[in-house]
Motif scaffolding. Structure first.
Motif, PDB file in Angstrom:
ATOM      1  N   CYS A   1      22.114   7.191  17.238  1.00  0.00           N
ATOM      2  CA  CYS A   1      22.070   7.675  18.612  1.00  0.00           C
ATOM      3  C   CYS A   1      21.379   9.039  18.609  1.00  0.00           C
ATOM      4  O   CYS A   1      21.803   9.951  17.902  1.00  0.00           O
ATOM      5  CB  CYS A   1      23.499   7.789  19.140  1.00  0.00           C
ATOM      6  N   PHE A   2      20.292   9.161  19.382  1.00  0.00           N
ATOM      7  CA  PHE A   2      19.496  10.385  19.385  1.00  0.00           C
ATOM      8  C   PHE A   2      19.542  11.070  20.742  1.00  0.00           C
ATOM      9  O   PHE A   2      19.657  10.419  21.774  1.00  0.00           O
ATOM     10  CB  PHE A   2      18.044  10.067  19.022  1.00  0.00           C
ATOM     11  N   SER A   3      19.428  12.389  20.700  1.00  0.00           N
ATOM     12  CA  SER A   3      19.393  13.172  21.918  1.00  0.00           C
ATOM     13  C   SER A   3      17.996  13.124  22.537  1.00  0.00           C
ATOM     14  O   SER A   3      16.995  13.227  21.843  1.00  0.00           O
ATOM     15  CB  SER A   3      19.758  14.617  21.590  1.00  0.00           C
TER      16      SER A   3
ATOM     17  N   GLY B   1      25.868  23.882  23.099  1.00  0.00           N
ATOM     18  CA  GLY B   1      27.080  23.869  22.296  1.00  0.00           C
ATOM     19  C   GLY B   1      28.310  23.887  23.186  1.00  0.00           C
ATOM     20  O   GLY B   1      28.382  24.685  24.117  1.00  0.00           O
ATOM     21  N   GLY B   2      29.268  22.994  22.918  1.00  0.00           N
ATOM     22  CA  GLY B   2      30.488  22.927  23.717  1.00  0.00           C
ATOM     23  C   GLY B   2      30.398  21.988  24.897  1.00  0.00           C
ATOM     24  O   GLY B   2      31.407  21.620  25.486  1.00  0.00           O
TER      25      GLY B   2
ATOM     26  N   PRO C   1      28.170  17.462  10.842  1.00  0.00           N
ATOM     27  CA  PRO C   1      27.810  16.898  12.142  1.00  0.00           C
ATOM     28  C   PRO C   1      27.379  17.965  13.158  1.00  0.00           C
ATOM     29  O   PRO C   1      27.620  19.159  12.955  1.00  0.00           O
ATOM     30  CB  PRO C   1      29.111  16.237  12.601  1.00  0.00           C
ATOM     31  N   ASN C   2      26.728  17.513  14.242  1.00  0.00           N
ATOM     32  CA  ASN C   2      26.388  18.435  15.332  1.00  0.00           C
ATOM     33  C   ASN C   2      27.216  18.156  16.585  1.00  0.00           C
ATOM     34  O   ASN C   2      26.989  18.746  17.629  1.00  0.00           O
ATOM     35  CB  ASN C   2      24.884  18.389  15.652  1.00  0.00           C
ATOM     36  N   ALA C   3      28.163  17.210  16.456  1.00  0.00           N
ATOM     37  CA  ALA C   3      29.020  16.869  17.589  1.00  0.00           C
ATOM     38  C   ALA C   3      30.407  16.489  17.090  1.00  0.00           C
ATOM     39  O   ALA C   3      30.606  16.314  15.874  1.00  0.00           O
ATOM     40  CB  ALA C   3      28.412  15.726  18.381  1.00  0.00           C
TER      41      ALA C   3
ATOM     42  N   ALA D   1      29.137  18.584  22.092  1.00  0.00           N
ATOM     43  CA  ALA D   1      28.203  19.213  21.153  1.00  0.00           C
ATOM     44  C   ALA D   1      28.922  20.331  20.412  1.00  0.00           C
ATOM     45  O   ALA D   1      29.582  21.170  21.021  1.00  0.00           O
ATOM     46  CB  ALA D   1      27.001  19.758  21.904  1.00  0.00           C
ATOM     47  N   LEU D   2      28.802  20.357  19.083  1.00  0.00           N
ATOM     48  CA  LEU D   2      29.369  21.438  18.270  1.00  0.00           C
ATOM     49  C   LEU D   2      28.497  22.680  18.336  1.00  0.00           C
ATOM     50  O   LEU D   2      28.944  23.788  18.102  1.00  0.00           O
ATOM     51  CB  LEU D   2      29.444  20.996  16.806  1.00  0.00           C
ATOM     52  N   ARG D   3      27.205  22.458  18.580  1.00  0.00           N
ATOM     53  CA  ARG D   3      26.227  23.542  18.675  1.00  0.00           C
ATOM     54  C   ARG D   3      25.124  23.041  19.599  1.00  0.00           C
ATOM     55  O   ARG D   3      25.157  21.887  20.025  1.00  0.00           O
ATOM     56  CB  ARG D   3      25.677  23.884  17.286  1.00  0.00           C
ATOM     57  N   ASP D   4      24.145  23.873  19.890  1.00  0.00           N
ATOM     58  CA  ASP D   4      23.022  23.427  20.720  1.00  0.00           C
ATOM     59  C   ASP D   4      22.290  22.283  20.021  1.00  0.00           C
ATOM     60  O   ASP D   4      21.967  22.390  18.835  1.00  0.00           O
ATOM     61  CB  ASP D   4      22.045  24.581  20.971  1.00  0.00           C
ATOM     62  N   ILE D   5      22.053  21.205  20.753  1.00  0.00           N
ATOM     63  CA  ILE D   5      21.343  20.049  20.198  1.00  0.00           C
ATOM     64  C   ILE D   5      20.019  19.904  20.944  1.00  0.00           C
ATOM     65  O   ILE D   5      19.982  19.917  22.177  1.00  0.00           O
ATOM     66  CB  ILE D   5      22.192  18.765  20.333  1.00  0.00           C
ATOM     67  N   GLN D   6      18.933  19.809  20.158  1.00  0.00           N
ATOM     68  CA  GLN D   6      17.584  19.722  20.737  1.00  0.00           C
ATOM     69  C   GLN D   6      17.195  18.254  20.947  1.00  0.00           C
ATOM     70  O   GLN D   6      17.714  17.371  20.266  1.00  0.00           O
ATOM     71  CB  GLN D   6      16.564  20.362  19.790  1.00  0.00           C
ATOM     72  N   PRO D   7      16.228  18.017  21.860  1.00  0.00           N
ATOM     73  CA  PRO D   7      15.720  16.650  22.022  1.00  0.00           C
ATOM     74  C   PRO D   7      15.158  16.131  20.698  1.00  0.00           C
ATOM     75  O   PRO D   7      14.491  16.873  19.983  1.00  0.00           O
ATOM     76  CB  PRO D   7      14.599  16.801  23.057  1.00  0.00           C
TER      77      PRO D   7
END
Ligand SMILES: [Zn+2]
Length: 138
Positions: free
Chosen positions: A21-23, A29-30, A84-86, A99-105
């Motif tokens: 699953c991709f952004s 974040g949060g 993980p990032n989430a 989101a655990l942190r900012d996630i980029q496209p």
């Protein structure tokens, strides 16, 4: 059957395992990413389905689980990573991803599964330097 994806998500081939699953958006974040969707089943049924090759089941509580392979919205493709990032949180019977942190496209969305219906021996292939070697935290 066409998958109805949650907004801001896409499904693509993953370097970790199978499809992921991709952004497609910026998730701060949060911020909430999406809610896990799927068929609501009793945990006894979840255990019966656990020997399928591809496991897309998510526990809600000690009685109920959701099977994302039926009626899922793409979040059931979120792979495990030891970095993980989430993360996933259950609130009033709703399973939510944040989101655990900012996630980029373009980034793959990952969570730490910690405890799954997979056997404890199932190897992790997340590829991060801090990989603990197994999917389950044992
Ligand atoms: Zn790992």
């Amino acid at each position: 059957m066409k998958l109805k994806l949650a907004p801001g998500l896409s499904i693509r081939k993953s370097p970790i395992e199978g499809r992921g699953c991709f952004s497609e958006a910026h998730f701060k974040g949060g911020r909430k990413i999406a809610e896990y969707a799927g068929e609501k089943i009793k945990n006894a049924e979840a255990n019966r389905r656990a020997n399928r090759r591809k496991l897309r089941i998510c526990a809600i509580n000690e009685r109920w689980s959701l099977d994302g392979s039926r009626g899922g919205n793409g979040t059931h493709y979120i792979n495990h990573s030891c970095a993980p990032n989430a993360y996933m949180k259950t609130i009033y019977g709703h399973v939510l991803f944040f989101a655990l942190r900012d996630i980029q496209p373009g980034e793959e969305i990952t969570i730490d599964y910690e405890d799954t219906l997979h056997p404890d021996s199932k190897r992790c292939s997340c590829g991060v330097a801090s990989c603990r070697g197994t999917i389950n935290r044992v």
